[in-house]
Design a protein around this motif. Structure first.
Motif, PDB file in Angstrom:
ATOM      1  N   THR A 281       0.796  -1.175  -0.128  1.00  0.00           N
ATOM      2  CA  THR A 281       0.013  -0.036   0.127  1.00  0.00           C
ATOM      3  C   THR A 281       0.678   1.148  -0.002  1.00  0.00           C
ATOM      4  OG1 THR A 281      -0.280  -0.348   2.420  1.00  0.00           O
ATOM      5  CG2 THR A 281      -1.911  -0.920   0.937  1.00  0.00           C
ATOM      6  N   ASN A 282       1.994   1.059   0.798  1.00  0.00           N
ATOM      7  CA  ASN A 282       2.899   2.502   0.461  1.00  0.00           C
ATOM      8  C   ASN A 282       3.443   2.571  -0.950  1.00  0.00           C
ATOM      9  OD1 ASN A 282       2.810   3.034   3.368  1.00  0.00           O
ATOM     10  ND2 ASN A 282       4.822   2.279   4.114  1.00  0.00           N
ATOM     11  N   ALA A 283       3.647   1.562  -1.374  1.00  0.00           N
ATOM     12  CA  ALA A 283       4.321   1.479  -2.792  1.00  0.00           C
ATOM     13  C   ALA A 283       3.303   2.086  -3.769  1.00  0.00           C
ATOM     14  CB  ALA A 283       4.610   0.168  -3.222  1.00  0.00           C
ATOM     15  N   GLN A 330       6.690   8.329  12.664  1.00  0.00           N
ATOM     16  CA  GLN A 330       7.485   9.079  12.074  1.00  0.00           C
ATOM     17  C   GLN A 330       7.053   9.348  10.476  1.00  0.00           C
ATOM     18  OE1 GLN A 330       9.988  11.215  12.772  1.00  0.00           O
ATOM     19  NE2 GLN A 330      10.058  10.707  14.766  1.00  0.00           N
ATOM     20  N   ARG A 331       6.717  10.659   9.935  1.00  0.00           N
ATOM     21  CA  ARG A 331       6.268  10.519   8.531  1.00  0.00           C
ATOM     22  C   ARG A 331       7.129  11.732   7.945  1.00  0.00           C
ATOM     23  NH1 ARG A 331       1.131  11.556   7.208  1.00  0.00           N
ATOM     24  NH2 ARG A 331       1.265  10.018   5.799  1.00  0.00           N
ATOM     25  N   LEU A 332       7.054  11.826   6.675  1.00  0.00           N
ATOM     26  CA  LEU A 332       7.930  12.744   6.032  1.00  0.00           C
ATOM     27  C   LEU A 332       6.970  13.703   5.417  1.00  0.00           C
ATOM     28  CD1 LEU A 332      10.457  10.555   4.256  1.00  0.00           C
ATOM     29  CD2 LEU A 332      10.545  11.538   6.494  1.00  0.00           C
ATOM     30  N   GLY A 344       2.768   2.057   9.669  1.00  0.00           N
ATOM     31  CA  GLY A 344       3.148   0.944   8.515  1.00  0.00           C
ATOM     32  C   GLY A 344       4.552   0.432   8.649  1.00  0.00           C
ATOM     33  N   LEU A 345       5.465   1.499   8.590  1.00  0.00           N
ATOM     34  CA  LEU A 345       6.911   0.817   8.440  1.00  0.00           C
ATOM     35  C   LEU A 345       7.502   0.344   9.722  1.00  0.00           C
ATOM     36  CD1 LEU A 345       8.492   3.206   5.836  1.00  0.00           C
ATOM     37  CD2 LEU A 345       7.646   0.886   5.389  1.00  0.00           C
ATOM     38  N   ALA A 346       6.883   0.990  10.855  1.00  0.00           N
ATOM     39  CA  ALA A 346       7.310   0.502  12.294  1.00  0.00           C
ATOM     40  C   ALA A 346       6.780  -0.934  12.376  1.00  0.00           C
ATOM     41  CB  ALA A 346       6.708   1.507  13.191  1.00  0.00           C
TER      42      ALA A 346
HETATM   43  P1  ADP Z   1       2.423   6.377   6.711  1.00  0.00           P
HETATM   44  O1  ADP Z   1       2.218   5.531   5.366  1.00  0.00           O
HETATM   45  O2  ADP Z   1       1.196   5.956   7.660  1.00  0.00           O
HETATM   46  O3  ADP Z   1       2.835   7.588   6.465  1.00  0.00           O
HETATM   47  P2  ADP Z   1       4.766   4.425   7.013  1.00  0.00           P
HETATM   48  O4  ADP Z   1       5.428   4.223   8.383  1.00  0.00           O
HETATM   49  O5  ADP Z   1       4.050   3.463   6.244  1.00  0.00           O
HETATM   50  O6  ADP Z   1       3.529   5.668   7.416  1.00  0.00           O
HETATM   51  O7  ADP Z   1       5.908   5.266   6.430  1.00  0.00           O
HETATM   52  C1  ADP Z   1       6.531   6.368   6.919  1.00  0.00           C
HETATM   53  C2  ADP Z   1       6.820   7.464   5.646  1.00  0.00           C
HETATM   54  O8  ADP Z   1       7.878   6.871   5.028  1.00  0.00           O
HETATM   55  C3  ADP Z   1       5.919   7.907   4.864  1.00  0.00           C
HETATM   56  O9  ADP Z   1       5.181   9.031   5.672  1.00  0.00           O
HETATM   57  C4  ADP Z   1       6.590   8.173   3.744  1.00  0.00           C
HETATM   58  O10 ADP Z   1       7.105   9.567   4.032  1.00  0.00           O
HETATM   59  C5  ADP Z   1       7.678   7.013   3.708  1.00  0.00           C
HETATM   60  N1  ADP Z   1       7.677   6.079   2.631  1.00  0.00           N
HETATM   61  C6  ADP Z   1       6.969   4.813   3.013  1.00  0.00           C
HETATM   62  N2  ADP Z   1       7.028   4.049   1.910  1.00  0.00           N
HETATM   63  C7  ADP Z   1       7.295   4.899   1.130  1.00  0.00           C
HETATM   64  C8  ADP Z   1       7.569   4.595  -0.437  1.00  0.00           C
HETATM   65  N3  ADP Z   1       7.310   3.511  -0.727  1.00  0.00           N
HETATM   66  N4  ADP Z   1       7.975   5.771  -1.221  1.00  0.00           N
HETATM   67  C9  ADP Z   1       8.319   6.864  -0.616  1.00  0.00           C
HETATM   68  N5  ADP Z   1       7.842   7.289   0.738  1.00  0.00           N
HETATM   69  C10 ADP Z   1       7.723   6.298   1.528  1.00  0.00           C
END
Ligand code: ADP
Length: 377
Positions: A281-283, A330-332, A344-346
C-alpha cells in the motif's frame, strides 16, 4: 640392594622431572597461573604465567604474597580473606574458590578465577602451605556482561511494549467518550454556533478522530506478535488475498503490479500478511503524480534466508530520512498530502525482527524506492 634403591630413586627423579615438564606445559598452554604459598614463612612462589597474566615478566615481580595483594582490586581483597578464613576454619571442607579482579600492568582489569587448597597443616592445626591456580576469565566475564545486558534490554523492551499496550488500551475509553460527546454536541448545537465556533468545533472533531487513529494504531502495533505461531505460509496466496482486499485502491491508482511466483515459507502468518500489505500500500500510495505507478514484488532464495523486494517508481526517499521512517509515528509528509499515521513501516520493522530478519530501503528522492527484507529459513 643399594643399587636397586639408587636405581629406583633415579627412576622416581626422572618421573618427577617428567611430571614437572607436563605441569609446566599445561601452565604454558592454558596460560593458567600457579601459586605456592608458605603461609607461616610469608613467602610465595608465583609462576611466570601468573605474572604474564598481568603483563609482567617473571623478574619484574617479587615472589611474595604481598605481590598479589598489591595487584588485586582493593574491593576484592577482603572477600578473598573471608573465603580463605572459612577454608581454614573448616579444615578445607569449604572450598577456596573465588572470582576476583586484578589490575593489569596497562591499568585494565583482568578477571581471575582463583582456586586453591591448603595442603599442609601444622600440629596446632594451623595452615602451613597452600597451592592454587589462576585462570584468566576476563573474556568469559565480558560475554557474561553482554548476556546480562541483552537480558536487561529484552526485559526493558517488553516492559515498554506492555506500557504501550496498556496505555493505548486505556486511552481508548476516554477518547471514545470525547468523540461521542463532540458528535452529540455538534448535532445539538452546530447551527447555533457562529462561523468561528463551527470552525473550532471542526478542529476538535478532527483532532479527536486523529488521536483515535493513532491510539488504535499504537494498540495494533503493540499487539503484533502477541499470539504469533509459526507455520508454512503460502506467500502467493497471501499477496493474492491482499490484492483482493485493496482492489479498489489498485484500480483507482491504475498501478501496474508485477508479482514473482512467491514461495511458501516458515513464518508468522498474520504478521507476514501485515508486512506485505503495508509495503504494497505504501508503494502505491507514495506514487509519482506524473507517472503511471509500477510496483514489482520479487524474491531471491539465499543459503540461509529469503530476500523479498517491493520496488516502486514513486516519489522516493532522501537518504537522510531512510532510517527515521521505520520509527513509529514518523512521517515525511503532512497529513493533507498523503494520509497515514506513520505506523506502517514501524510495524514492518517489528514483524521482520520478530522473524529475526532485516529490513531496509534503497532509494533516492524522486527515483522510486525498493524496500527489502529478509526472512531466515
Ligand atoms: P504512513 O504510510 O502512515 O505515513 P509508514 O510508516 O508506512 O507511515 O511510512 C512512513 C513514511 O515513510 C511515510 O510517511 C513516507 O514519507 C515514507 N514512505 C514509506 N513508504 C514509501 C514509499 N514506498 N515511497 C516513498 N516514501 C515512502
Amino acid at each position: 640392594a643399594t643399587l636397586s634403591i639408587q636405581a629406583e630413586l633415579l627412576e622416581t627423579k626422572a618421573q618427577l622431572h617428567d611430571k614437572q615438564i607436563v605441569f609446566d606445559n599445561i601452565l604454558e598452554g592454558t596460560m593458567a597461573g600457579y601459586w605456592d604459598w608458605m603461609i607461616q614463612e610469608e613467602t610465595e612462589y608465583l609462576s611466570p604465567t601468573f605474572k604474564q597474566m598481568f603483563g609482567y615478566e617473571d623478574h619484574e615481580l617479587e615472589n611474595s604474597p604481598l605481590t598479589w595483594q598489591r595487584l588485586i582490586h582493593p574491593d576484592d581483597l577482603p572477600g578473598v580473606f573471608e573465603i580463605f578464613n572459612k577454608h581454614v576454619a573448616t579444615k578445607g571442607a569449604y572450598p577456596y574458590d573465588c572470582e576476583v579482579r586484578y589490575f593489569h600492568k596497562d591499568g585494565s582489569i583482568v578477571w581471575v578465577f582463583c582456586r586453591g587448597k591448603v595442603i599442609e597443616w601444622d600440629e596446632q592445626g594451623q595452615p602451613v602451605r597452600m597451592v592454587g591456580s589462576h585462570v584468566d576469565i576476563t573474556k568469559l566475564k565480558q560475554v557474561e556482561r553482554l548476556e546480562n545486558y541483552n537480558r536487561l534490554l529484552e526485559q526493558k523492551n517488553s516492559e515498554l511494549e506492555q506500557f504501550a499496550y496498556v496505555a493505548s488500551h486505556d486511552l481508548q475509553e476516554p477518547l471514545r467518550t470525547i468523540t461521542s460527546f463532540v458528535e452529540i454536541f455538534a448535532e445539538d448545537h452546530l447551527d447555533k454556533l457562529d462561523a468561528e465556533g463551527q470552525r473550532q468545533l471542526n478542529y476538535i472533531t478532527q483532532a479527536a478522530g486523529r488521536m483515535s487513529d493513532l491510539v488504535k494504531d499504537l494498540l495494533d502495533y503493540s499487539r503484533l506478535g502477541k499470539d504469533r505461531y509459526l507455520t508454512d505460509v503460502d506467500l502467493k496466496k497471501v499477496v493474492n488475498d491482499i490484492i483482493k482486499d485493496i482492489a479498489k485502491n489498485i484500480e483507482e491508482s491504475k498501478v501496474l503490479l508485477n508479482v514473482d511466483a512467491l514461495p511458501t515459507i516458515r513464518a508468522y502468518p498474520h504478521e507476514i500478511r501485515v508486512l506485505f500489505q503495508n509495503l504494497l500500500t505504501n508503494a502505491i500510495k507514495f506514487n509519482n503524480p506524473d507517472e503511471r505507478p509500477v510496483v514489482n514484488i520479487t524474491f531471491a532464495e539465499e543459503e540461509k534466508h529469503w530476500v523479498f523486494r517491493v520496488k516502486d517508481n514513486g516519489i522516493g526517499i532522501a537518504p537522510k530520512h531512510q532510517e527515521r521512517i521505520f520509527v513509529i509515528f514518523q512521517r515525511l509528509h503532512n497529513q493533507s498530502v498523503y494520509e497515514g499515521t506513520g505506523i506502517g513501516l514501524a510495524q514492518c520493522k517489528k514483524i521482520v525482527e520478530l522473524h529475526r530478519g532485516e529490513i531496509g530501503v534503497v532509494s533516492e528522492k524522486g527515483a522510486g524506492s525498493t524496500f527489502f527484507f529478509t526472512i531466515p529459513k
